[in-house]
Write a protein that holds these residues in place. Structure first.
Motif, PDB file in Angstrom:
ATOM      1  N   ASP A  55      48.361  28.584  52.803  1.00  0.00           N
ATOM      2  CA  ASP A  55      49.677  28.083  53.217  1.00  0.00           C
ATOM      3  C   ASP A  55      50.611  29.202  53.661  1.00  0.00           C
ATOM      4  N   ASN A  56      50.054  30.108  54.471  1.00  0.00           N
ATOM      5  CA  ASN A  56      50.861  31.163  55.069  1.00  0.00           C
ATOM      6  C   ASN A  56      51.513  32.067  54.031  1.00  0.00           C
ATOM      7  N   ALA A  57      50.756  32.358  52.972  1.00  0.00           N
ATOM      8  CA  ALA A  57      51.153  33.331  51.940  1.00  0.00           C
ATOM      9  C   ALA A  57      52.223  32.814  50.986  1.00  0.00           C
ATOM     10  N   ASN A  58      52.480  31.522  50.979  1.00  0.00           N
ATOM     11  CA  ASN A  58      53.418  30.990  49.992  1.00  0.00           C
ATOM     12  C   ASN A  58      52.806  30.920  48.604  1.00  0.00           C
ATOM     13  N   HIS A  59      51.506  30.679  48.528  1.00  0.00           N
ATOM     14  CA  HIS A  59      50.798  30.651  47.255  1.00  0.00           C
ATOM     15  C   HIS A  59      49.473  31.386  47.429  1.00  0.00           C
ATOM     16  N   TRP A  60      49.139  32.177  46.429  1.00  0.00           N
ATOM     17  CA  TRP A  60      47.903  32.960  46.464  1.00  0.00           C
ATOM     18  C   TRP A  60      46.991  32.557  45.317  1.00  0.00           C
ATOM     19  N   ASN A  61      45.690  32.634  45.554  1.00  0.00           N
ATOM     20  CA  ASN A  61      44.676  32.424  44.528  1.00  0.00           C
ATOM     21  C   ASN A  61      43.811  33.668  44.415  1.00  0.00           C
ATOM     22  N   ASP A  62      43.403  33.982  43.201  1.00  0.00           N
ATOM     23  CA  ASP A  62      42.624  35.173  42.907  1.00  0.00           C
ATOM     24  C   ASP A  62      41.136  34.881  43.068  1.00  0.00           C
ATOM     25  N   THR A  63      40.373  35.846  43.555  1.00  0.00           N
ATOM     26  CA  THR A  63      38.918  35.702  43.632  1.00  0.00           C
ATOM     27  C   THR A  63      38.240  36.954  43.103  1.00  0.00           C
ATOM     28  N   THR A  64      37.079  36.752  42.490  1.00  0.00           N
ATOM     29  CA  THR A  64      36.283  37.844  41.949  1.00  0.00           C
ATOM     30  C   THR A  64      35.080  38.080  42.846  1.00  0.00           C
ATOM     31  N   VAL A  65      34.884  39.294  43.273  1.00  0.00           N
ATOM     32  CA  VAL A  65      33.749  39.661  44.125  1.00  0.00           C
ATOM     33  C   VAL A  65      32.544  39.963  43.229  1.00  0.00           C
ATOM     34  N   PRO A  66      31.381  39.347  43.467  1.00  0.00           N
ATOM     35  CA  PRO A  66      30.213  39.551  42.595  1.00  0.00           C
ATOM     36  C   PRO A  66      29.521  40.880  42.868  1.00  0.00           C
ATOM     37  N   MET A  67      30.168  41.981  42.451  1.00  0.00           N
ATOM     38  CA  MET A  67      29.687  43.332  42.763  1.00  0.00           C
ATOM     39  C   MET A  67      29.031  44.024  41.578  1.00  0.00           C
ATOM     40  N   GLY A  68      28.855  43.309  40.457  1.00  0.00           N
ATOM     41  CA  GLY A  68      28.330  43.966  39.256  1.00  0.00           C
ATOM     42  C   GLY A  68      26.948  44.556  39.435  1.00  0.00           C
ATOM     43  N   PHE A  69      26.101  43.869  40.209  1.00  0.00           N
ATOM     44  CA  PHE A  69      24.804  44.449  40.555  1.00  0.00           C
ATOM     45  C   PHE A  69      24.372  43.917  41.904  1.00  0.00           C
ATOM     46  N   THR A  70      23.494  44.676  42.543  1.00  0.00           N
ATOM     47  CA  THR A  70      22.906  44.289  43.818  1.00  0.00           C
ATOM     48  C   THR A  70      21.394  44.386  43.672  1.00  0.00           C
TER      49      THR A  70
END
Length: 223
Positions: A55-70
């Motif tokens: 919504d054009n930066a009115n509300h943000w949600n957090d995300t976790t990148v699955p980088m613990g292992f490859t």
């Protein structure tokens, strides 16, 4: 994006909640959709984290990148390569509505940890048409550097990514990633790799820096 600060021992104050080296990108198909990324220290050490808004930066949600292992492949006969830390993120979109996040991952070796491994890698994660709400697992390798230690070099560092999201471009949706390779010989050359299949595979590295008075470390040498 954290509700309150962690109560931290004085000698580590700020370590458990700091964020830095931010990046942001706008969906070319919908300017109300943005993704962002940052180095995030909520787990104590640096990690790659993301955020998205619809919504054009009115509300943000957090995300976790699955980088613990490859996948372990390039690092020997192991199934998983675990990573102690990560950072130096950037984000971009393609014309199909996919978002991308690149993440530098590495191990710190002795004496920071009991693991002597000081390998590093650069991985790209794709958010497949869900606007950055989640990231496909596992990430796909742009470059990897096996380093058993004890020296911190060779080290892959300072990656940055962009996507050609111009409709009709001869390289439409090609992903470009650059990074610096620091070596024991004292060189710090910049390399580039690209993907033509939405981040599934990447081309071999190409040297893009050379001898210049403006960049004394960017001198081709032994790697």
């Amino acid at each position: 994006n954290q509700n309150c600060l962690n109560l931290t021992d004085s000698d580590l104050q700020g370590r458990g909640q700091a964020q830095n080296e931010t990046a942001i990108a706008v969906n070319p198909n919908n300017s109300s959709d943005l993704v962002a990324s940052q180095n995030d220290y909520r787990r104590g050490d640096g990690n790659c984290y993301g955020a998205y808004t619809l919504d054009n930066a009115n509300h943000w949600n957090d995300t976790t990148v699955p980088m613990g292992f490859t996948r372990g492949g390039p690092f020997g006969p192991i199934v998983r390569q675990y990573w102690e830390a990560g950072g130096d993120t950037s984000v971009a979109w393609d014309t199909k509505g996919n978002a991308y996040l690149d993440c530098q991952v590495f191990n710190r070796g002795y004496p920071v940890s009991q693991n002597p491994d000081m390998s590093s890698g650069i991985y790209v994660f794709r958010s497949t048409q869900n606007n950055g709400a989640s990231w496909n697992f596992p990430g796909h390798a742009v470059a990897t550097q096996v380093n058993p230690g004890p020296s911190v070099v060779p080290l892959l560092d300072k990656p940055y990514m962009t996507v050609d999201n111009h409709q009709g471009s001869p390289f439409q949706d090609r992903i470009y990633v650059t990074w610096t390779l620091f070596t024991a010989a004292g060189t710090a050359n910049i390399y580039e790799s690209h993907s033509n299949d939405y981040g599934q595979t990447f081309s071999g590295p190409v040297l893009v820096s050379g001898a210049s008075t403006l960049c004394p470390f960017g001198v081709a040498g032994p790697n």
